[in-house]
Design a protein around this motif. Structure first.
Motif, PDB file in Angstrom:
ATOM      1  N   ARG B 202       0.830  -1.189   0.000  1.00 22.83           N
ATOM      2  CA  ARG B 202       0.000   0.000   0.000  1.00 22.83           C
ATOM      3  C   ARG B 202       0.871   1.248   0.000  1.00 22.83           C
ATOM      4  O   ARG B 202       1.888   1.316   0.691  1.00 22.83           O
ATOM      5  CB  ARG B 202      -0.875  -0.013   1.252  1.00 22.83           C
ATOM      6  CG  ARG B 202      -1.962   0.988   1.241  1.00 22.83           C
ATOM      7  CD  ARG B 202      -3.002   0.644   2.307  1.00 22.83           C
ATOM      8  NE  ARG B 202      -3.821   1.816   2.578  1.00 22.83           N
ATOM      9  CZ  ARG B 202      -4.748   2.280   1.767  1.00 22.83           C
ATOM     10  NH1 ARG B 202      -4.987   1.647   0.629  1.00 22.83           N
ATOM     11  NH2 ARG B 202      -5.445   3.343   2.074  1.00 22.83           N
ATOM     12  N   GLN B 204       1.524   4.079   1.367  1.00 22.98           N
ATOM     13  CA  GLN B 204       1.321   4.899   2.547  1.00 22.98           C
ATOM     14  C   GLN B 204       2.702   5.164   3.155  1.00 22.98           C
ATOM     15  O   GLN B 204       3.675   4.452   2.875  1.00 22.98           O
ATOM     16  CB  GLN B 204       0.407   4.197   3.557  1.00 22.98           C
ATOM     17  CG  GLN B 204       0.895   2.826   3.952  1.00 22.98           C
ATOM     18  CD  GLN B 204      -0.123   2.014   4.731  1.00 22.98           C
ATOM     19  OE1 GLN B 204       0.150   0.895   5.098  1.00 22.98           O
ATOM     20  NE2 GLN B 204      -1.291   2.558   4.972  1.00 22.98           N
ATOM     21  N   GLU B 206       3.943   4.632   5.977  1.00 25.11           N
ATOM     22  CA  GLU B 206       4.510   3.552   6.787  1.00 25.11           C
ATOM     23  C   GLU B 206       5.384   2.613   5.959  1.00 25.11           C
ATOM     24  O   GLU B 206       6.328   2.025   6.468  1.00 25.11           O
ATOM     25  CB  GLU B 206       3.393   2.734   7.455  1.00 25.11           C
ATOM     26  CG  GLU B 206       2.696   3.460   8.600  1.00 25.11           C
ATOM     27  CD  GLU B 206       1.480   4.231   8.146  1.00 25.11           C
ATOM     28  OE1 GLU B 206       1.452   4.689   6.980  1.00 25.11           O
ATOM     29  OE2 GLU B 206       0.550   4.389   8.965  1.00 25.11           O
ATOM     30  N   ARG B 233      -1.544   0.836  -4.512  1.00 22.85           N
ATOM     31  CA  ARG B 233      -2.047   2.200  -4.534  1.00 22.85           C
ATOM     32  C   ARG B 233      -2.339   2.638  -3.110  1.00 22.85           C
ATOM     33  O   ARG B 233      -2.333   1.821  -2.193  1.00 22.85           O
ATOM     34  CB  ARG B 233      -3.271   2.344  -5.424  1.00 22.85           C
ATOM     35  CG  ARG B 233      -4.473   1.586  -4.952  1.00 22.85           C
ATOM     36  CD  ARG B 233      -5.660   1.852  -5.855  1.00 22.85           C
ATOM     37  NE  ARG B 233      -6.799   1.061  -5.452  1.00 22.85           N
ATOM     38  CZ  ARG B 233      -8.054   1.478  -5.495  1.00 22.85           C
ATOM     39  NH1 ARG B 233      -8.332   2.676  -5.938  1.00 22.85           N
ATOM     40  NH2 ARG B 233      -9.042   0.695  -5.119  1.00 22.85           N
ATOM     41  N   GLU B 235      -2.930   6.418  -0.391  1.00 19.07           N
ATOM     42  CA  GLU B 235      -3.119   7.864  -0.247  1.00 19.07           C
ATOM     43  C   GLU B 235      -1.865   8.676  -0.556  1.00 19.07           C
ATOM     44  O   GLU B 235      -1.953   9.884  -0.746  1.00 19.07           O
ATOM     45  CB  GLU B 235      -3.612   8.176   1.169  1.00 19.07           C
ATOM     46  CG  GLU B 235      -2.713   7.708   2.294  1.00 19.07           C
ATOM     47  CD  GLU B 235      -3.020   6.292   2.752  1.00 19.07           C
ATOM     48  OE1 GLU B 235      -3.775   5.589   2.049  1.00 19.07           O
ATOM     49  OE2 GLU B 235      -2.486   5.889   3.796  1.00 19.07           O
ATOM     50  N   LEU B 238       0.305  10.298  -5.074  1.00 18.38           N
ATOM     51  CA  LEU B 238       0.628  11.582  -5.717  1.00 18.38           C
ATOM     52  C   LEU B 238       1.898  12.180  -5.120  1.00 18.38           C
ATOM     53  O   LEU B 238       2.736  12.745  -5.836  1.00 18.38           O
ATOM     54  CB  LEU B 238      -0.547  12.543  -5.588  1.00 18.38           C
ATOM     55  CG  LEU B 238      -1.783  12.151  -6.399  1.00 18.38           C
ATOM     56  CD1 LEU B 238      -2.949  13.064  -6.061  1.00 18.38           C
ATOM     57  CD2 LEU B 238      -1.484  12.190  -7.896  1.00 18.38           C
TER      58      LEU B 238
END
Lengths: 143, 380
Positions: B202, B204, B206, B233, B235, B238
């Motif tokens: 993911r 993110q 982390e 994918r 958050e 971008l």
């Protein structure tokens, strides 16, 4: 003494045997079932300590003297947590209404406090989501 | 194939389940059918998600999706109560012999705690798939860990992280995740060729893929020839793209998005190294082990179970957490010679085959149930 609930601070619902009370200011959750759910329902309807003891005595088939100390304790905790407040001018309603459910043997009312629910859901792998839920990011993450 | 009559019925709670493909989901995808063959029938309660049915059967496993965290997030008292009501109905229908929480730091913990506090005499087990952090020391998490029949961890790091939460003498068991065998093997790399690097997970913070991008930029500036592919994918996509552009390596970083498992495996086999520069919460490092099974060496951060999956200098390289310079150094070391790279890959495969086998993992969970659900022990 009768009590009322500050609707600006506290939201609550009962569904069958369980009641959930949320302090929307602090974010704390309070959950209880059994005799506590019944006590809460009665207090929300405007019962005094004595009214609640009398009605719960009848509901659970236990003497009012036996159950009164537990009821007083529980009301004391609810006051301390700011979930109810004293309302000396509140008038008694015409009657009391409790859901028609099978009831176990009387046990002193108790509730659990969850002060970290928001932290708990933040630990989930689907955090950083918006109101629509996963996989939609909250507005600050959208560009 | 003969399927044993269920001798133990388990209701498991997992933050996510298929079709999501995080560490727990990948494990359960192969573990639950194997347990079924051994007479352990598992139904799963998991988080609801847009577009997914509230109830369905997936690979023979009954899956119930409830708005566990969404109901809490609503701050509408009726919503969690409705979820509780649904959960009670599921328990009444499934009639489990035990509950099994895969991860205790999840919204389901609240509902399970309520269920148990209302006279549910169900025994329960907890499996830790991530290292617990200080902020996990929540009332519900502590309470559930304290009351569990036993706690397992997918790495020693997971179990160690839970030690402050657990009563002295409580039952604990290490069950490494298991990696099913594969015919796929790492693509060859020859000195002078572009090294293909891969991150899977993911997007993110982390996961630290920004560190992987920064490390690639540093290494490229020092003469390294590599490309980085990122599968997944999230958050931060971008932001990660912007970082690659800002560092002048946008043409060396490919964002592949979410891929089907077979395509992930194919990309993994094409890669010459897997990077896992995670900042936190890596209980095991499933993708590192999956890559290792193909002979793809990994560079991982020294965090959680990652440094148990990879033995530094033997089956891969371990770098300090949050250190892009160290990661860049490791890239240059890994690819300093063809022989060194090949040797680390071979050792990575050897370690996964000998230590993280799928059968050993299944056996570990069968033993976990048998040892700690005493009344069912003989049946298993």
């Amino acid at each position: 003494m009768r009590y009322d609930i500050d609707a600006q601070r506290v939201t609550h619902e009962r569904l069958n045997e369980e009641v959930l009370i949320i302090n929307v200011v602090s974010g704390a959750y309070y959950s209880g079932s059994g005799s506590f759910a019944d006590l809460w329902s009665l207090l929300a309807q405007g019962a005094s300590t004595e009214d609640a003891a009398a009605h719960l005595s009848e509901t659970f088939g236990e003497s009012a003297e036996t159950i009164l100390p537990g009821i007083r304790d529980s009301i004391g905790h609810l006051l301390a947590k700011g979930l109810i407040r004293e309302a000396p001018d509140r008038e008694a309603p015409d009657g009391w209404s409790l859901p028609d459910l099978p009831r176990a043997e009387w046990q002193a009312p108790s509730f659990a406090e969850y002060t970290d629910m928001w932290d708990l859901i933040q630990l989930d792998p689907i955090h950083e989501v918006g109101e629509a839920g996963w996989p939609f990011a909250p507005p600050e993450h959208r560009t | 194939m003969t399927v044993a009559t269920p001798r133990l019925r388990v209701l498991a709670f997992s933050p996510l389940f298929l079709p999501f493909l995080g560490g727990i989901e990948i494990l359960l995808r192969t573990l639950l059918p194997a347990l079924r063959q051994r007479g352990i029938e598992t139904a799963v309660v998991t988080e609801s998600a847009e577009g997914l049915a509230s109830r369905e059967e997936m690979d023979g496993t009954r899956v119930y999706r409830l708005p566990l965290s969404g109901a809490v997030r609503s701050r509408n008292a009726l919503e969690p109560l409705r979820v509780m009501q649904q959960l009670r109905a599921i328990v009444a229908e499934e009639r489990p012999d035990a509950l099994h929480l895969h991860s205790v730091a999840q919204a389901a913990a609240y509902y399970v705690e309520r269920l148990l506090s209302q006279g549910g005499a169900l025994p329960y087990l907890v499996s830790l798939h991530g290292a617990l952090e200080t902020e996990d020391q929540l009332q519900v998490v502590r309470g559930l860990l304290a009351g569990a029949r036993a706690v397992s961890g997918v790495s020693q790091a997971c179990l160690d992280s839970a030690a402050p939460f657990l009563p002295a003498g409580s039952a604990r068991q290490l069950i490494y995740n298991g990696i099913p065998d594969t015919d796929l093997r790492c693509a060859p790399w020859r000195q002078g060729e572009t090294a293909r690097l891969l991150c899977v997970g993911r997007l993110q913070l982390e996961k630290g893929y920004d560190l992987a991008i920064a490390a690639l930029a540093i290494a490229v500036a020092r003469g390294f020839d590599g490309r980085l592919a990122i599968i997944g994918r999230g958050e931060q996509e971008l932001n990660f793209r912007a970082l690659a552009a800002r560092l002048g390596i946008a043409d060396r970083v490919d964002f592949l998005g979410e891929l089907a498992p077979s395509l992930v495996a194919a990309e993994m086999a094409r890669a010459h190294a897997l990077l896992a520069p995670s900042r936190m919460r890596e209980g095991f490092g499933l993708v590192v082990a999956e890559a290792g099974r193909m002979g793809v060496p990994a560079i991982v951060a020294k965090t959680g179970g990652l440094s148990e999956v990879v033995i530094d200098g033997r089956s891969g390289l371990v770098v300090p957490r949050e250190d892009a310079d160290a990661l860049a150094d490791a890239l240059l070391r890994l690819f300093r010679s063809e022989g060194h790279w090949r040797d680390l890959g071979a050792q990575a495969r050897e370690r996964v085959v000998t230590t993280f086998g799928h059968d050993a993992c299944v056996e570990g969970y069968v033993r976990f149930y048998a040892d700690h659900l005493g009344e069912k022990r003989r049946a298993l």
